[in-house]
Scaffold this motif. Structure first.
Motif, PDB file in Angstrom:
ATOM      1  N   ASP A  33       0.826  -1.244  -0.064  1.00  0.00           N
ATOM      2  CA  ASP A  33      -0.049   0.216   0.056  1.00  0.00           C
ATOM      3  C   ASP A  33       0.698   1.091  -0.027  1.00  0.00           C
ATOM      4  O   ASP A  33       0.297   2.495  -0.012  1.00  0.00           O
ATOM      5  CB  ASP A  33      -0.768   0.017   1.048  1.00  0.00           C
ATOM      6  N   ARG A  34       2.324   1.103   0.154  1.00  0.00           N
ATOM      7  CA  ARG A  34       3.223   2.248   0.057  1.00  0.00           C
ATOM      8  C   ARG A  34       2.970   3.455   1.220  1.00  0.00           C
ATOM      9  O   ARG A  34       3.055   4.620   0.870  1.00  0.00           O
ATOM     10  CB  ARG A  34       3.188   2.940  -1.205  1.00  0.00           C
ATOM     11  N   GLY A  35       2.336   2.906   2.307  1.00  0.00           N
ATOM     12  CA  GLY A  35       2.112   3.940   3.229  1.00  0.00           C
ATOM     13  C   GLY A  35       0.754   4.635   3.288  1.00  0.00           C
ATOM     14  O   GLY A  35       0.484   5.456   4.204  1.00  0.00           O
ATOM     15  N   THR A  36       0.010   4.050   2.288  1.00  0.00           N
ATOM     16  CA  THR A  36      -1.230   5.032   2.245  1.00  0.00           C
ATOM     17  C   THR A  36      -2.132   4.636   3.277  1.00  0.00           C
ATOM     18  O   THR A  36      -2.617   5.494   3.659  1.00  0.00           O
ATOM     19  CB  THR A  36      -2.119   4.728   1.066  1.00  0.00           C
ATOM     20  N   ILE A  37      -2.315   3.448   3.671  1.00  0.00           N
ATOM     21  CA  ILE A  37      -3.083   3.326   5.043  1.00  0.00           C
ATOM     22  C   ILE A  37      -2.374   4.035   6.349  1.00  0.00           C
ATOM     23  O   ILE A  37      -3.338   4.583   6.867  1.00  0.00           O
ATOM     24  CB  ILE A  37      -3.138   1.863   5.453  1.00  0.00           C
ATOM     25  N   THR A  38      -1.134   4.019   6.218  1.00  0.00           N
ATOM     26  CA  THR A  38      -0.516   4.788   7.609  1.00  0.00           C
ATOM     27  C   THR A  38      -0.944   6.355   7.481  1.00  0.00           C
ATOM     28  O   THR A  38      -1.395   6.895   8.508  1.00  0.00           O
ATOM     29  CB  THR A  38       0.943   4.567   7.606  1.00  0.00           C
ATOM     30  N   SER A  39      -0.899   6.899   6.327  1.00  0.00           N
ATOM     31  CA  SER A  39      -1.349   8.427   5.992  1.00  0.00           C
ATOM     32  C   SER A  39      -2.686   8.454   6.496  1.00  0.00           C
ATOM     33  O   SER A  39      -3.078   9.463   6.865  1.00  0.00           O
ATOM     34  CB  SER A  39      -1.048   8.565   4.710  1.00  0.00           C
ATOM     35  N   TRP A  40      -3.481   7.642   5.889  1.00  0.00           N
ATOM     36  CA  TRP A  40      -5.208   7.688   6.407  1.00  0.00           C
ATOM     37  C   TRP A  40      -5.287   7.499   7.619  1.00  0.00           C
ATOM     38  O   TRP A  40      -6.013   8.343   8.317  1.00  0.00           O
ATOM     39  CB  TRP A  40      -5.817   6.659   5.306  1.00  0.00           C
ATOM     40  N   GLU A  41      -4.672   6.878   8.264  1.00  0.00           N
ATOM     41  CA  GLU A  41      -4.923   6.579   9.951  1.00  0.00           C
ATOM     42  C   GLU A  41      -4.506   8.024  10.518  1.00  0.00           C
ATOM     43  O   GLU A  41      -5.018   8.460  11.351  1.00  0.00           O
ATOM     44  CB  GLU A  41      -4.251   5.439  10.348  1.00  0.00           C
ATOM     45  N   ARG A  42      -3.205   8.483   9.974  1.00  0.00           N
ATOM     46  CA  ARG A  42      -2.849   9.730  10.733  1.00  0.00           C
ATOM     47  C   ARG A  42      -3.590  10.686  10.212  1.00  0.00           C
ATOM     48  O   ARG A  42      -3.913  11.926  11.126  1.00  0.00           O
ATOM     49  CB  ARG A  42      -1.325  10.001  10.076  1.00  0.00           C
ATOM     50  N   GLY A  43      -4.526  10.775   9.258  1.00  0.00           N
ATOM     51  CA  GLY A  43      -5.394  11.886   8.837  1.00  0.00           C
ATOM     52  C   GLY A  43      -6.748  11.731   9.899  1.00  0.00           C
ATOM     53  O   GLY A  43      -7.173  12.877  10.330  1.00  0.00           O
ATOM     54  N   ARG A  44      -7.062  10.442  10.141  1.00  0.00           N
ATOM     55  CA  ARG A  44      -8.080  10.256  11.283  1.00  0.00           C
ATOM     56  C   ARG A  44      -7.833  10.793  12.552  1.00  0.00           C
ATOM     57  O   ARG A  44      -8.427  11.219  13.175  1.00  0.00           O
ATOM     58  CB  ARG A  44      -8.488   8.704  11.250  1.00  0.00           C
ATOM     59  N   GLU A  45      -6.428  10.596  12.941  1.00  0.00           N
ATOM     60  CA  GLU A  45      -6.118  11.091  14.483  1.00  0.00           C
ATOM     61  C   GLU A  45      -5.955  12.642  14.189  1.00  0.00           C
ATOM     62  O   GLU A  45      -6.459  13.170  15.051  1.00  0.00           O
ATOM     63  CB  GLU A  45      -4.494  10.485  14.604  1.00  0.00           C
ATOM     64  N   LYS A  46      -5.642  12.977  13.055  1.00  0.00           N
ATOM     65  CA  LYS A  46      -5.320  14.546  12.921  1.00  0.00           C
ATOM     66  C   LYS A  46      -6.838  15.137  13.174  1.00  0.00           C
ATOM     67  O   LYS A  46      -7.040  16.404  13.711  1.00  0.00           O
ATOM     68  CB  LYS A  46      -4.866  14.847  11.783  1.00  0.00           C
ATOM     69  N   ALA A  47      -7.750  14.629  12.529  1.00  0.00           N
ATOM     70  CA  ALA A  47      -9.223  15.191  12.718  1.00  0.00           C
ATOM     71  C   ALA A  47      -9.646  15.268  14.213  1.00  0.00           C
ATOM     72  O   ALA A  47     -10.361  16.328  14.503  1.00  0.00           O
ATOM     73  CB  ALA A  47     -10.005  14.253  12.039  1.00  0.00           C
ATOM     74  N   ASN A  48      -8.930  14.486  14.982  1.00  0.00           N
ATOM     75  CA  ASN A  48      -9.455  14.643  16.431  1.00  0.00           C
ATOM     76  C   ASN A  48      -8.555  15.888  17.053  1.00  0.00           C
ATOM     77  O   ASN A  48      -9.101  16.368  17.916  1.00  0.00           O
ATOM     78  CB  ASN A  48      -9.303  13.147  17.303  1.00  0.00           C
ATOM     79  N   GLU A  49      -7.519  16.018  16.465  1.00  0.00           N
ATOM     80  CA  GLU A  49      -6.440  16.980  17.258  1.00  0.00           C
ATOM     81  C   GLU A  49      -6.654  18.331  16.786  1.00  0.00           C
ATOM     82  O   GLU A  49      -6.548  19.391  17.372  1.00  0.00           O
ATOM     83  CB  GLU A  49      -5.112  16.696  16.813  1.00  0.00           C
ATOM     84  N   ASP A  50      -7.396  18.535  15.340  1.00  0.00           N
ATOM     85  CA  ASP A  50      -7.618  19.728  14.681  1.00  0.00           C
ATOM     86  C   ASP A  50      -9.047  19.804  14.127  1.00  0.00           C
ATOM     87  O   ASP A  50      -8.839  19.667  12.885  1.00  0.00           O
ATOM     88  CB  ASP A  50      -6.506  20.261  13.957  1.00  0.00           C
ATOM     89  N   THR A  51     -10.031  20.160  14.780  1.00  0.00           N
ATOM     90  CA  THR A  51     -11.368  19.932  14.223  1.00  0.00           C
ATOM     91  C   THR A  51     -11.682  20.936  13.219  1.00  0.00           C
ATOM     92  O   THR A  51     -12.341  20.743  12.409  1.00  0.00           O
ATOM     93  CB  THR A  51     -12.509  20.147  15.347  1.00  0.00           C
ATOM     94  N   GLU A  52     -10.855  22.142  13.480  1.00  0.00           N
ATOM     95  CA  GLU A  52     -11.192  23.046  12.273  1.00  0.00           C
ATOM     96  C   GLU A  52     -10.435  22.926  11.116  1.00  0.00           C
ATOM     97  O   GLU A  52     -11.196  22.866   9.919  1.00  0.00           O
ATOM     98  CB  GLU A  52     -10.488  24.494  12.914  1.00  0.00           C
ATOM     99  N   LEU A  53      -9.360  22.384  11.021  1.00  0.00           N
ATOM    100  CA  LEU A  53      -8.763  21.679   9.810  1.00  0.00           C
ATOM    101  C   LEU A  53      -9.607  20.811   9.213  1.00  0.00           C
ATOM    102  O   LEU A  53      -9.750  20.748   8.007  1.00  0.00           O
ATOM    103  CB  LEU A  53      -7.409  21.189  10.246  1.00  0.00           C
ATOM    104  N   ALA A  54     -10.034  19.769  10.003  1.00  0.00           N
ATOM    105  CA  ALA A  54     -10.850  18.578   9.505  1.00  0.00           C
ATOM    106  C   ALA A  54     -12.192  19.264   8.911  1.00  0.00           C
ATOM    107  O   ALA A  54     -12.825  18.741   7.686  1.00  0.00           O
ATOM    108  CB  ALA A  54     -11.443  17.730  10.615  1.00  0.00           C
ATOM    109  N   ALA A  55     -12.892  20.313   9.721  1.00  0.00           N
ATOM    110  CA  ALA A  55     -13.933  20.970   8.769  1.00  0.00           C
ATOM    111  C   ALA A  55     -13.753  21.608   7.899  1.00  0.00           C
ATOM    112  O   ALA A  55     -14.482  21.449   6.620  1.00  0.00           O
ATOM    113  CB  ALA A  55     -14.579  21.950   9.952  1.00  0.00           C
ATOM    114  N   ARG A  56     -12.533  22.169   7.447  1.00  0.00           N
ATOM    115  CA  ARG A  56     -12.224  22.784   6.163  1.00  0.00           C
ATOM    116  C   ARG A  56     -12.185  21.850   5.048  1.00  0.00           C
ATOM    117  O   ARG A  56     -12.514  21.815   3.938  1.00  0.00           O
ATOM    118  CB  ARG A  56     -10.953  23.566   6.445  1.00  0.00           C
TER     119      ARG A  56
END
Length: 130
Positions: A33-56
């Protein structure tokens, strides 16, 4: 857990699947998967850390992330290339299932800047000065 896919070039994971833990660097970045799953999982974590960024991101903005693909300001050409890892992280940030084709280019138009980013696995396109 292994990625659910219909072929080796299609990576899909449902938001209902838990974020993986205790994986080695090699397991995160050197698998098919060349790190795509890891990148997606980090995006999920980041959504919890920065809700304004996730909303944008949820509103269709291609926000600036660690991978090439975000659009900070409108570009004269209104076109650029981005990394599939950006697209994966952006999908996770938005709360979307991971759905990436490693063998295809995926265009996405930023709602804020109107710039179209074509996400690709071709590093020579991504590395072109933008």
């Amino acid at each position: 857990m292994q990625p659910v896919s219909d072929s080796s070039s299609h990576i899909f994971r449902s938001m209902s699947e838990p974020i993986r833990s205790n994986l080695s660097w090699s397991d995160r970045w050197e698998r098919s998967d060349r790190g795509t799953i890891t990148s997606w999982e980090r995006g999920r974590e980041k959504a919890n850390e920065d809700t304004e960024l996730a909303a944008r991101a949820s509103q269709g903005e291609l926000v600036v992330l660690p991978w090439k693909g975000g659009v900070e300001k409108a570009l004269k050409s209104q076109f650029k290339y981005g990394a599939l890892n950006y697209l994966a992280m952006w999908q996770g940030l938005r709360g979307d299932d991971l759905d990436i084709r490693l063998d295809a280019e995926t265009p996405v138009k930023c709602k804020r800047t109107e710039c179209t980013v074509v996400f690709t696995n071709d590093l020579s396109k991504i590395m072109i000065a933008q």
